[in-house]
Design a protein around this motif. Sequence first.
Motif, PDB file in Angstrom:
ATOM      1  N   TRP A 134       6.544  20.832  61.636  1.00 12.06           N
ATOM      2  CA  TRP A 134       7.135  21.143  60.344  1.00 12.06           C
ATOM      3  C   TRP A 134       7.167  22.654  60.113  1.00 12.06           C
ATOM      4  O   TRP A 134       8.190  23.206  59.685  1.00 12.06           O
ATOM      5  N   LEU A 135       6.080  23.328  60.413  1.00 11.68           N
ATOM      6  CA  LEU A 135       5.998  24.764  60.182  1.00 11.68           C
ATOM      7  C   LEU A 135       7.060  25.502  60.985  1.00 11.68           C
ATOM      8  O   LEU A 135       7.720  26.425  60.477  1.00 11.68           O
ATOM      9  N   GLY A 136       7.243  25.114  62.240  1.00 10.73           N
ATOM     10  CA  GLY A 136       8.257  25.746  63.071  1.00 10.73           C
ATOM     11  C   GLY A 136       9.662  25.582  62.517  1.00 10.73           C
ATOM     12  O   GLY A 136      10.528  26.434  62.707  1.00 10.73           O
ATOM     13  N   GLU A 137       9.892  24.477  61.814  1.00 11.86           N
ATOM     14  CA  GLU A 137      11.219  24.209  61.249  1.00 11.86           C
ATOM     15  C   GLU A 137      11.502  25.012  59.989  1.00 11.86           C
ATOM     16  O   GLU A 137      12.657  25.338  59.696  1.00 11.86           O
ATOM     17  N   VAL A 138      10.458  25.354  59.213  1.00  6.76           N
ATOM     18  CA  VAL A 138      10.691  26.016  57.927  1.00  6.76           C
ATOM     19  C   VAL A 138      10.534  27.536  57.992  1.00  6.76           C
ATOM     20  O   VAL A 138      10.966  28.227  57.073  1.00  6.76           O
ATOM     21  N   LEU A 139       9.935  28.054  59.032  1.00  2.00           N
ATOM     22  CA  LEU A 139       9.745  29.506  59.112  1.00  2.00           C
ATOM     23  C   LEU A 139      11.056  30.198  59.458  1.00  2.00           C
ATOM     24  O   LEU A 139      11.795  29.742  60.330  1.00  2.00           O
ATOM     25  N   PRO A 140      11.367  31.306  58.811  1.00  2.00           N
ATOM     26  CA  PRO A 140      12.603  32.036  59.142  1.00  2.00           C
ATOM     27  C   PRO A 140      12.526  32.667  60.526  1.00  2.00           C
ATOM     28  O   PRO A 140      11.437  32.926  61.053  1.00  2.00           O
ATOM     29  N   SER A 141      13.686  32.906  61.099  1.00  5.73           N
ATOM     30  CA  SER A 141      13.755  33.513  62.431  1.00  5.73           C
ATOM     31  C   SER A 141      13.079  34.875  62.428  1.00  5.73           C
ATOM     32  O   SER A 141      13.205  35.650  61.482  1.00  5.73           O
ATOM     33  N   GLY A 142      12.337  35.156  63.496  1.00 13.58           N
ATOM     34  CA  GLY A 142      11.667  36.440  63.619  1.00 13.58           C
ATOM     35  C   GLY A 142      10.294  36.494  62.996  1.00 13.58           C
ATOM     36  O   GLY A 142       9.634  37.533  63.037  1.00 13.58           O
ATOM     37  N   ASP A 155      -5.600  31.748  65.492  1.00 15.99           N
ATOM     38  CA  ASP A 155      -7.004  31.869  65.849  1.00 15.99           C
ATOM     39  C   ASP A 155      -7.242  30.924  67.030  1.00 15.99           C
ATOM     40  O   ASP A 155      -6.290  30.331  67.561  1.00 15.99           O
ATOM     41  N   VAL A 156      -8.468  30.736  67.439  1.00 11.91           N
ATOM     42  CA  VAL A 156      -8.747  29.840  68.553  1.00 11.91           C
ATOM     43  C   VAL A 156      -9.719  28.746  68.119  1.00 11.91           C
ATOM     44  O   VAL A 156     -10.515  28.919  67.203  1.00 11.91           O
ATOM     45  N   GLY A 157      -9.630  27.603  68.804  1.00 12.37           N
ATOM     46  CA  GLY A 157     -10.463  26.458  68.499  1.00 12.37           C
ATOM     47  C   GLY A 157      -9.745  25.189  68.921  1.00 12.37           C
ATOM     48  O   GLY A 157      -8.635  25.237  69.467  1.00 12.37           O
ATOM     49  N   ARG A 158     -10.350  24.048  68.670  1.00 13.74           N
ATOM     50  CA  ARG A 158      -9.716  22.791  69.054  1.00 13.74           C
ATOM     51  C   ARG A 158      -8.352  22.632  68.396  1.00 13.74           C
ATOM     52  O   ARG A 158      -7.408  22.117  69.005  1.00 13.74           O
ATOM     53  N   PHE A 159      -8.226  23.089  67.159  1.00 14.04           N
ATOM     54  CA  PHE A 159      -6.983  22.959  66.406  1.00 14.04           C
ATOM     55  C   PHE A 159      -5.820  23.667  67.088  1.00 14.04           C
ATOM     56  O   PHE A 159      -4.646  23.293  66.933  1.00 14.04           O
ATOM     57  N   SER A 160      -6.126  24.753  67.824  1.00 12.51           N
ATOM     58  CA  SER A 160      -5.066  25.631  68.305  1.00 12.51           C
ATOM     59  C   SER A 160      -4.164  24.960  69.327  1.00 12.51           C
ATOM     60  O   SER A 160      -3.014  25.376  69.492  1.00 12.51           O
ATOM     61  N   PHE A 161      -4.621  23.912  69.991  1.00 12.57           N
ATOM     62  CA  PHE A 161      -3.761  23.220  70.947  1.00 12.57           C
ATOM     63  C   PHE A 161      -2.541  22.632  70.255  1.00 12.57           C
ATOM     64  O   PHE A 161      -1.450  22.578  70.824  1.00 12.57           O
ATOM     65  N   ALA A 162      -2.711  22.181  69.008  1.00  5.93           N
ATOM     66  CA  ALA A 162      -1.571  21.651  68.255  1.00  5.93           C
ATOM     67  C   ALA A 162      -0.548  22.752  68.007  1.00  5.93           C
ATOM     68  O   ALA A 162       0.665  22.549  68.163  1.00  5.93           O
ATOM     69  N   ALA A 163      -1.025  23.936  67.637  1.00  7.49           N
ATOM     70  CA  ALA A 163      -0.113  25.054  67.385  1.00  7.49           C
ATOM     71  C   ALA A 163       0.553  25.521  68.672  1.00  7.49           C
ATOM     72  O   ALA A 163       1.765  25.757  68.716  1.00  7.49           O
ATOM     73  N   TRP A 164      -0.225  25.674  69.716  1.00  6.97           N
ATOM     74  CA  TRP A 164       0.324  26.203  70.956  1.00  6.97           C
ATOM     75  C   TRP A 164       1.354  25.273  71.583  1.00  6.97           C
ATOM     76  O   TRP A 164       2.303  25.725  72.217  1.00  6.97           O
ATOM     77  N   LYS A 165       1.195  23.971  71.388  1.00  4.74           N
ATOM     78  CA  LYS A 165       2.113  23.021  72.013  1.00  4.74           C
ATOM     79  C   LYS A 165       3.298  22.664  71.119  1.00  4.74           C
ATOM     80  O   LYS A 165       4.367  22.321  71.620  1.00  4.74           O
ATOM     81  N   HIS A 166       3.110  22.709  69.800  1.00  4.86           N
ATOM     82  CA  HIS A 166       4.135  22.130  68.922  1.00  4.86           C
ATOM     83  C   HIS A 166       4.756  23.098  67.927  1.00  4.86           C
ATOM     84  O   HIS A 166       5.675  22.709  67.206  1.00  4.86           O
TER      85      HIS A 166
END
Length: 539
Positions: free
Chosen positions: A367-375, A381-392
């Motif tokens: 969802w975040l990737g879809e709503v953020l403006p280009s650029g 940060d790092v942690g278990r959560f970050s795999f979701a951000a890095w992959k999706h």
Amino acid sequence: MKTYEVAAAALSKQGARTIFGLMGDANLAYVGAYVENEGGEFVAAVAEGSAVSMADGFHRMTGEVGVASVTHGPAVTNCLTALTEAVRARSEVLLITGGTPDVRHHFQALDLEGFARGAGAQYLRVRRPDDAPGDIAQAFVQVRAAGRPLVLDIPYDLLERPAEHTSVPHADGGRTKTAPDRDALDDALGILLSTRRPLILAGRGAVRAGARDDILRLARLLDAPVMTTLLAKDLFHGEPENLGIHGNLSSGVAAEEIARADCVLAFGASLNTFTTDGNALLRGKSVIQCDDRVDAVGRFGLVSLALIADAGLAARAMCARLAEAGHTSPGIRRVTALQGKLTTAGQRSYRSITGGGTVDMRDAMKWLGEVLPSGTQVVTDVGRFSFAAWKHLDVTPGRFTVPGTFGSIGLGIGTAVGAAAARRDVPTVCVAGDGGGMMGILELSTAVRYELPLVVVILNDNCYGAEYRKLADLGLNTRHSEVAWPEFGEVGRSLGAQAVTVREEKDLAVAAEAIANGTFPLLIEIKADPARRRPGKSI
């Protein structure tokens, strides 16, 4: 003029447009003069370590030297973790401090050179008032030339002494782009053309070199797939050759292709343990490592051939050499087959666990990737959560970074504040877990004070995620890793930011509206399930 005035003028002359830090006896004079006399900007952080992270983030998003300034003693020791992170990330950061007054047994005395050495940074001391302009110029030169932080010591006792205001030219000191040696280039092409399944890997160095198109052209001449390190994420997004991230974030299809590859050509990638799974993913393969730094080659494991060159120049030269030799593309049979597998695998995707008052972190990142403006600039940060951000979470290459080379959580928000101060025409987003978010959340007040376009997204599963999983694997009670944090939204509002709490998918629309309206600084708390259970089982 006094030394502190000369120092302020020299900092401005060398291109320091923003200084991050905290004032104290060792720096307040030249910081004040830098703002009042030179028109510079001083961003006052809450904590000294965060000031270094801010300078680090500033550099990562601009390529300019990031400047931080703190006073002596404990202010310096508070910077150790952030400075070590900057060293290991090869960030161009200048940390300015100063030796304590020259009195016997000063209670804040510290071996500044030893401190710098312990972090892995360079060290330079100003020894005479008249040396200040030249030494400050030299500090910028050394930071740029070595690509490594430097601790600049302007002793307290010099600050109010008279100094000659010598005009020192702006010192560039940047590295020139290195063209590849022709013999080494031919050797590299000889290896590539003698293998059957080459794979091309691009790292942060390839992004900074602007090498994307040249690497793609080479890949098409070789019918080779392309992959990236984490810090070059999405560099080849949308291209048929793209297999995504190389390493423990690879898709199943990519992992299979990595295993089958017999040669890896790496452009501007350190080939660290995360990218190569402790070098296991390169075992038995020919490895060609192209980097513009000699000391980066073979740092994490043996390579078959070193190509010391700028990534863009090297890829372009390879294409030209192949054209000279009359080489033509073998077609795209291999890439086409891989794309078919990726399409089939993508249809299966993952099973969402959103529901029961929590949101799947993967859903939140898509969802975040879809709503953020280009650029948009993105810091995680790092942690278990970050795999979701890095992959999706889709990002803009060159505007994405991870302060995680030292393995410390809690550096994300400070780094993001520096990135936001560097570029204010687009939002900067920091994605953090609840543990690291709580460590750095006071710097949200810095973003408020300076009206920075910052969005902090906290993926809150009320625990230290990696420790939760490891305790569970050991059969121990996971409650030892669980924490009942205060409501992040309330904390954010108390610091002057706007805040949205997301418990259900409908709450995402409220957060999206806040981003679209430019309601910054903004904190978005995503409630997540620590156990990653199926919907309907409340925590």
